[in-house]
Scaffold this motif. Structure first.
Motif, short mmCIF file in Angstrom:
data_model
loop_
_atom_site.label_atom_id
_atom_site.label_comp_id
_atom_site.label_asym_id
_atom_site.label_seq_id
_atom_site.Cartn_x
_atom_site.Cartn_y
_atom_site.Cartn_z
N ALA A 48 0.91 -1.06 -0.12
CA ALA A 48 -0.12 -0.19 -0.12
C ALA A 48 0.77 1.31 0.04
O ALA A 48 1.80 1.18 0.64
N VAL A 49 0.59 2.34 -0.82
CA VAL A 49 1.36 3.39 -0.86
C VAL A 49 0.44 4.57 -0.24
O VAL A 49 -0.77 5.05 -0.64
N ILE A 50 1.09 5.17 0.77
CA ILE A 50 0.18 6.38 1.31
C ILE A 50 0.88 7.69 1.10
O ILE A 50 1.92 7.96 1.31
N ASP A 51 -0.15 8.71 0.62
CA ASP A 51 0.39 9.86 0.42
C ASP A 51 1.49 9.94 -0.83
O ASP A 51 2.64 10.08 -0.75
N PRO A 52 0.96 9.68 -2.12
CA PRO A 52 2.01 9.39 -3.20
C PRO A 52 2.60 10.78 -3.64
O PRO A 52 3.78 10.56 -4.34
N GLY A 53 2.05 11.91 -3.25
CA GLY A 53 2.89 13.11 -3.33
C GLY A 53 2.49 13.84 -4.42
O GLY A 53 1.52 13.84 -5.03
N PRO A 54 3.34 14.97 -4.86
CA PRO A 54 3.17 15.84 -5.72
C PRO A 54 3.35 15.02 -7.26
O PRO A 54 4.20 14.30 -7.25
N ALA A 55 2.76 15.46 -8.05
CA ALA A 55 3.08 15.05 -9.46
C ALA A 55 4.33 16.15 -10.31
O ALA A 55 4.30 17.05 -9.72
N GLY A 56 4.86 15.38 -11.22
CA GLY A 56 5.72 16.39 -11.80
C GLY A 56 5.89 15.98 -13.55
O GLY A 56 4.81 15.42 -13.91
N SER A 57 6.65 16.56 -14.18
CA SER A 57 6.56 16.39 -15.63
C SER A 57 7.69 15.82 -16.24
O SER A 57 8.07 15.99 -17.29
N GLY A 58 8.64 15.17 -15.11
CA GLY A 58 9.59 14.20 -15.88
C GLY A 58 10.82 14.57 -15.38
O GLY A 58 11.92 13.90 -16.00
N LEU A 59 11.43 15.53 -14.81
CA LEU A 59 12.72 15.52 -14.14
C LEU A 59 13.17 14.41 -13.33
O LEU A 59 12.39 13.76 -12.75
N SER A 60 14.43 13.94 -13.31
CA SER A 60 14.86 13.10 -12.58
C SER A 60 14.98 13.52 -11.09
O SER A 60 15.64 14.46 -10.85
N ILE A 61 15.01 12.61 -10.29
CA ILE A 61 15.23 12.82 -8.65
C ILE A 61 16.63 13.17 -8.61
O ILE A 61 17.67 12.67 -9.33
N GLY A 62 17.13 14.27 -7.77
CA GLY A 62 18.47 14.61 -7.89
C GLY A 62 18.69 15.85 -8.77
O GLY A 62 19.62 16.78 -8.33
N ASP A 63 17.72 16.28 -9.72
CA ASP A 63 18.00 17.31 -10.62
C ASP A 63 17.62 18.49 -9.57
O ASP A 63 16.97 18.83 -9.07
N PRO A 64 18.60 19.26 -9.76
CA PRO A 64 18.64 20.82 -8.85
C PRO A 64 17.15 21.40 -9.34
O PRO A 64 16.68 22.27 -8.43
N LYS A 65 16.57 21.27 -10.43
CA LYS A 65 15.25 21.87 -10.80
C LYS A 65 14.18 21.03 -10.19
O LYS A 65 12.93 21.65 -10.25
#
Length: 303
Positions: A48-65
């Protein structure tokens, strides 16, 4: 905040107990602390996943943007691995909690289960917390309803106040409670009218105080290992704020910005708008009790 390790990074998976892992979203802010924490429940083939969080547009984790959750869905899927996501649960529908539910469902086929949809104008100062108008659950959980998977059982605990649709989730097997934004160790919750309701929030705090949960896992900040002590302090804090408001009004009519300046000395300027919303929530509650009244933009004691 000193007990929150500096080594925690967005996209990493951290084990908290046998059935509970956490993946941090890359959306830190004055209102989200280090970011939204997505909780994974289950140690077997069903998660089960609780609070999947914000959606984004494709940047990778760790990208400063990457400040709004881009790449977080991919981080969740990496953490789940070969297991199957069988439920996507949201504590409430602020934009830093629920938008990733839809893309996660599209990729996995897992149903979105939990809080009711809610779409209203958010006239508060929290741009990160506007309501998610696209949230569409497959099943709404009522207070006390349960879902289960391999080795775990989750029960919904209705906790309106921060938002009218807020739910906490109790993990029956371990005594843990996932508290969303209702109770956090690093900060008090913002209660912002018209949807935020101080009377409901206080009743929900009392509801948790009357429970016997072992640990709280909030959506932001460190775990709470002394739940009833923290909640007792939070109830006392809100009552103290109410007394402060009444004390200021005894001196004469007051506008909210001046009240915030007096009540929150030294507060980060970026948080003063949110503090004003909580003061308003107290005033609305006191108005319902017939103790204060609004005259133009100024509040005063009721005649």
């Amino acid at each position: 905040m000193s007990d929150w390790p500096d080594s925690i990074h967005a996209g990493e998976t951290e084990q908290h107990e046998p059935l509970v892992r956490r993946v941090l979203a890359p959306n830190p802010s004055p209102y989200t602390f280090t970011g939204t924490q997505t909780w994974l429940v289950g140690a077997g083939n069903e998660i089960a996943v609780i609070d999947p969080g914000p959606a984004g547009s494709g940047l990778s984790i760790g990208d400063p943007k990457d400040m709004n959750g881009e790449g977080h869905v991919e981080a969740i899927l990496r953490a789940v691995g070969n297991a199957k996501i069988t439920a996507i649960l949201c504590t409430h529908t602020h934009r830093d909690h629920s938008p990733a539910a839809a893309p996660l469902k599209a990729l996995t086929g897992a149903p979105i289960i939990g809080c009711a949809p809610l779409s209203i104008a958010d006239d508060g100062p929290r741009a990160d917390s506007a309501f998610d108008p696209d949230y569409a659950p497959d099943r709404i959980l009522r207070d006390g309803e349960r879902i289960s998977g391999e080795g775990w059982t989750i029960e919904a605990v209705a906790t309106p106040g921060h938002t009218s649709n807020h739910l906490c989730y109790a993990l029956i097997e371990s005594g843990a409670l996932f508290t969303g934004d209702h109770v956090m160790k690093w900060s008090t919750s913002v209660v912002s009218p018209p949807d935020g309701d101080m009377s409901a929030y206080m009743a929900s705090l009392q509801k948790l105080y009357d429970r016997e949960d072992r640990v709280y896992y909030p959506a932001h900040g460190p775990a709470v290992d002394n739940p009833r002590q923290l909640v007792r302090g939070m109830i006392g804090h809100r009552r103290m704020r109410e007394r402060q408001i009444l004390g200021l009004l005894e001196q004469g009519a007051q506008v909210i910005p001046d009240m915030v300046t007096e009540m929150y000395k030294g507060l980060d300027e970026r948080l003063k708008g949110a503090a004003g919303r909580s003061v308003l929530a107290h005033l609305v509650d006191l108005e319902k009790q017939g103790r204060v009244a609004l005259d133009g933009e100024a509040w005063q004691l009721a005649a």
